[in-house]
Scaffold this motif. Structure first.
Motif, short mmCIF file in Angstrom:
data_model
loop_
_atom_site.label_atom_id
_atom_site.label_comp_id
_atom_site.label_asym_id
_atom_site.label_seq_id
_atom_site.Cartn_x
_atom_site.Cartn_y
_atom_site.Cartn_z
N ILE A 64 0.89 -1.21 0.03
CA ILE A 64 -0.06 -0.01 0.08
C ILE A 64 0.92 1.32 0.02
N LYS A 66 1.30 5.42 -0.28
CA LYS A 66 0.69 6.74 -0.24
C LYS A 66 1.30 7.67 -1.06
N GLU A 102 -4.70 4.53 5.33
CA GLU A 102 -4.14 3.66 4.79
C GLU A 102 -4.62 2.10 5.67
N SER A 123 2.70 6.52 5.96
CA SER A 123 1.80 6.09 6.88
C SER A 123 2.03 7.31 7.89
#
Length: 340
Positions: A64, A66, A102, A123
């Motif tokens: 994941i 960002k 997230e 994060s």
């Protein structure tokens, strides 16, 4: 937590719960409200992809990310993909906006795709404090510290962001600069930004130089546009500045353009120091002075740590060495370039 658990908690049959979660008719408003409240309480979402998965033999690792403009992340993701595929895992890559949550995204992803583990690039520490307890698979915060969060299944791999930023400021101070601006991320939502900011403060304090955040600090997203717009603001309100430290190379690249558009030169008028050590920095003119993060090692340690945790190991927290690369974008206050 599965649909049977939700049914038991809510006090309704599995069939009723299934109809509510699939938005089917024939359910009372009271039952619907109770089921949805219970599902929300336990962060339970209907698995729309379950029929396509065979959990027993589905081996996947999720990444994941960002933001889409972070060149450091792009380099690390490329290496992570190689390691993941080499171990015969499927690789699920998801890009989300910098402002997105997230952890909530990961909760839904786990229920829909059931990865064996997750690698987070970028994060917000607060999101982890609020919701990470609902995640049960091993996870790693890549290029970020997780030690302070204290979760037994959340590891972290990073450099000492505070010390690295401190060295960047000390480098500029040794070159005679006193009016130094800083471009960084939000110190409220970004742990690396917070640590780098604390390193900046330490450097000024130990050197006996005042630092006024309202004048000298500009918060933005980690992108070229963010660095460009922030530098324009700084040049308008802080005419005395002779140097800028950007908390990422992409920010620094944007800042350099803003400096040139203002009719100034790098480094003769404004010295620029970045952070990350991405490849493009070597091809700028002048080449970008920067803190170099060990991208390959960050990717390798992150992946190896995740694999060990999937096999049952507890979380580990790894601090890797960084290097400071003195190049052409930083110069002594009298304008002389410092080259390798």
């Amino acid at each position: 937590m599965n649909i049977k658990d939700i049914a038991a908690e809510a006090g309704y049959s599995v069939g009723t719960v299934s109809r509510v979660l699939n938005n089917h008719p024939g359910v009372s408003q009271r039952a619907k409200r109770r089921v949805l409240e219970t599902a929300e309480k336990y962060r339970f979402y209907i698995n729309s992809n379950a029929k396509h998965l065979k959990q027993a033999d589905y081996m996947a690792v999720a990444i994941i990310v960002k933001g889409t403009d972070n060149m450091l992340f792009a380099s690390i993701v490329e290496k992570l993909q190689e390691f993941i595929y080499k171990e015969k895992y499927d690789c699920l890559i998801h890009y989300i906006n910098e402002e997105d949550n997230e952890v909530e995204f990961a909760i839904k992803l786990i229920q829909e795709r059931q990865p064996k583990g997750i690698l987070f690039l970028g994060s917000n520490e607060q999101y982890f404090k609020e919701s990470f307890a609902y995640i049960k698979v091993p996870c790693v915060m890549v290029a970020n510290s997780a030690k302070q969060l204290g979760f037994s299944h959340l590891s972290g791999v990073c450099v000492n962001d505070r010390e690295a930023a401190k060295q960047a400021i000390v480098h500029l101070i040794k070159l005679g600069h006193r009016n130094i601006a800083v471009i960084g991320g939000s110190t409220d939502s970004s742990s690396p930004s917070q640590e780098r900011y604390l390193g900046v403060i330490e450097a000024f304090k130990e050197s006996g130089i005042d630092f006024n955040p309202k004048l000298q600090y500009e918060s933005t997203c980690f992108s070229m546009e963010g660095g460009y717009c922030s530098m324009k603001k700084l040049l308008e309100r802080y005419s005395e500045l002779s140097a800028v430290f950007a908390m990422s190379d992409v920010m620094a690249i944007g800042a350099m353009r803003a400096v040139r558009e203002a009719g100034l030169n790098v480094p003769e008028d404004v010295s620029v120091v970045g952070f990350d050590g991405v490849e493009i920095g070597k091809y700028l003119y002048p080449m970008l002075t920067t803190v170099k993060q060990p991208m390959y090692d960050i990717a390798k340690y992150s992946f190896d740590t995740l694999m060990k945790c999937i096999d049952g190991d507890d979380a580990v927290h790894t601090l890797l060495p960084f290097s400071f690369q003195k190049r052409g974008s930083s110069a002594h206050i009298d304008g002389r370039r410092i080259l390798n």
